[in-house]
Design a protein around this motif. Structure first.
Motif, short mmCIF file in Angstrom:
data_model
loop_
_atom_site.label_atom_id
_atom_site.label_comp_id
_atom_site.label_asym_id
_atom_site.label_seq_id
_atom_site.Cartn_x
_atom_site.Cartn_y
_atom_site.Cartn_z
N SER A 123 -41.07 24.00 -21.91
CA SER A 123 -40.00 23.66 -22.84
C SER A 123 -38.96 24.76 -22.99
N GLY A 124 -39.38 26.00 -23.05
CA GLY A 124 -38.41 27.09 -23.16
C GLY A 124 -37.51 27.17 -21.95
N ALA A 125 -38.11 27.02 -20.77
CA ALA A 125 -37.32 27.05 -19.53
C ALA A 125 -36.37 25.86 -19.46
N ALA A 126 -36.84 24.69 -19.88
CA ALA A 126 -35.99 23.50 -19.87
C ALA A 126 -34.84 23.65 -20.86
N GLY A 127 -35.12 24.23 -22.02
CA GLY A 127 -34.06 24.47 -23.00
C GLY A 127 -33.02 25.44 -22.47
N SER A 128 -33.48 26.45 -21.77
CA SER A 128 -32.56 27.41 -21.17
C SER A 128 -31.64 26.72 -20.17
N LYS A 129 -32.21 25.90 -19.30
CA LYS A 129 -31.42 25.17 -18.31
C LYS A 129 -30.47 24.18 -18.99
N TRP A 130 -30.94 23.51 -20.03
CA TRP A 130 -30.15 22.51 -20.75
C TRP A 130 -28.89 23.16 -21.35
N PHE A 131 -29.02 24.40 -21.81
CA PHE A 131 -27.90 25.10 -22.42
C PHE A 131 -27.07 25.87 -21.39
N GLY A 132 -27.26 25.56 -20.11
CA GLY A 132 -26.42 26.13 -19.07
C GLY A 132 -26.97 27.36 -18.37
N GLY A 133 -28.23 27.68 -18.58
CA GLY A 133 -28.81 28.84 -17.94
C GLY A 133 -29.10 28.60 -16.46
N THR A 134 -29.35 29.69 -15.76
CA THR A 134 -29.67 29.62 -14.33
C THR A 134 -31.19 29.59 -14.16
N LYS A 135 -31.60 29.59 -12.89
CA LYS A 135 -33.04 29.68 -12.60
C LYS A 135 -33.62 30.98 -13.15
N GLU B 100 -22.92 33.72 -21.88
CA GLU B 100 -23.74 32.82 -21.06
C GLU B 100 -25.22 33.15 -21.20
N ALA B 101 -25.53 34.46 -21.21
CA ALA B 101 -26.92 34.87 -21.36
C ALA B 101 -27.44 34.48 -22.74
N LEU B 102 -26.60 34.62 -23.77
CA LEU B 102 -27.01 34.25 -25.12
C LEU B 102 -27.23 32.74 -25.22
N ASN B 103 -26.36 31.95 -24.60
CA ASN B 103 -26.55 30.49 -24.59
C ASN B 103 -27.89 30.13 -23.97
N SER B 104 -28.21 30.77 -22.87
CA SER B 104 -29.48 30.51 -22.19
C SER B 104 -30.66 30.88 -23.10
N GLY B 105 -30.54 32.03 -23.76
CA GLY B 105 -31.60 32.48 -24.66
C GLY B 105 -31.78 31.55 -25.85
N VAL B 106 -30.67 31.13 -26.46
CA VAL B 106 -30.75 30.20 -27.58
C VAL B 106 -31.33 28.87 -27.12
N GLY B 107 -30.96 28.42 -25.94
CA GLY B 107 -31.52 27.18 -25.40
C GLY B 107 -33.03 27.26 -25.24
N SER B 108 -33.51 28.42 -24.80
CA SER B 108 -34.96 28.56 -24.64
C SER B 108 -35.66 28.53 -25.99
N ALA B 109 -35.03 29.12 -27.03
CA ALA B 109 -35.62 29.08 -28.38
C ALA B 109 -35.62 27.65 -28.92
N VAL B 110 -34.55 26.91 -28.68
CA VAL B 110 -34.49 25.51 -29.11
C VAL B 110 -35.57 24.69 -28.41
N SER C 91 -40.91 22.04 -28.70
CA SER C 91 -42.31 21.88 -28.27
C SER C 91 -43.25 21.87 -29.46
N LEU C 92 -42.92 22.60 -30.53
CA LEU C 92 -43.76 22.56 -31.73
C LEU C 92 -43.76 21.17 -32.34
N VAL C 93 -42.60 20.52 -32.35
CA VAL C 93 -42.52 19.16 -32.88
C VAL C 93 -43.33 18.20 -32.01
N VAL C 94 -43.21 18.35 -30.70
CA VAL C 94 -43.97 17.50 -29.78
C VAL C 94 -45.47 17.75 -29.93
N LYS C 95 -45.87 19.01 -30.07
CA LYS C 95 -47.29 19.32 -30.25
C LYS C 95 -47.85 18.64 -31.49
N LEU C 96 -47.10 18.68 -32.58
CA LEU C 96 -47.55 18.03 -33.82
C LEU C 96 -47.65 16.52 -33.62
#
Length: 177
Positions: free
Chosen positions: A84-96, A139-149, A154-159
């Motif tokens: 989920s963190g990696a997917a969030g990073s990609k969703w917010f425009g991050g790279t591999k 760009e790096a901050l966007n990727s980081g925030v996306g990973s946090a989101v 994932s916490l919501v999905v886990k619950l």
């Protein structure tokens, strides 16, 4: 096949009430573990079903396919949590690199509970974007925030999966078994 288990001293005097108490405690701890990072919540819920089956073997009401469904839900939730963190990073425009940093950050963050679970992917994605992908601060901050989101999602999905596991187990006991 499991008769040897009933001969252990722990089982003597447990009775129906004791078996149900342990089952309910495992379920409650499992539900709490879906939001408390240190407890493997889904594993406790699956453990409650297994416990119930062992204690009430003939009269448990738990069918074999319930273990398959609960195991599949557990596995799916764990996989979702891991990516989920990696997917969030990609969703917010991050790279591999940001996605890789988010996954490594999530792994390292587990050792710094509870804040490390959100900060680990954020810092990992930001750091990998800045160091390896040569992205700018924004760009790096966007990727980081996306990973946090993604991690918070994932916490919501886990619950939700934990509640679904409990409902499946309860429905199997009440209606199917």
């Amino acid at each position: 096949m499991w008769e040897w288990l009933s001969g252990l001293p722990f089982w003597h005097g447990m009775g129906v009430t004791g078996g149900w108490i342990v089952t309910i405690v495992l379920i409650v701890v499992g539900l709490a573990g879906c939001v408390v990072p240190v407890l493997p919540g889904h594993l406790f819920i699956l453990g409650a079903a297994v416990w119930h089956w062992f204690v009430f073997r003939g009269d448990s009401g738990v069918e074999w396919w319930t273990f398959v469904v609960l195991g599949a839900l557990l596995a799916g939730s764990q996989i979702f949590e891991w990516v989920s963190g990696a997917a969030g990073s990609k969703w917010f425009g991050g790279t591999k690199w940001g996605a890789a940093g988010a996954m490594i950050g999530a792994l390292v963050g587990m050792f710094f509970m509870p804040f490390g679970l959100v900060l680990g992917p954020l810092i990992g994605a930001y750091g990998f974007e800045a160091l390896f992908a040569k992205q700018g601060h924004r760009e790096a901050l966007n990727s980081g925030v996306g990973s946090a989101v993604g991690t918070l999602a994932s916490l919501v999905v886990k619950l939700a999966v934990g509640v679904a596991m409990i409902l499946w187990f309860a429905l199997d006991l009440a209606f199917i078994g």
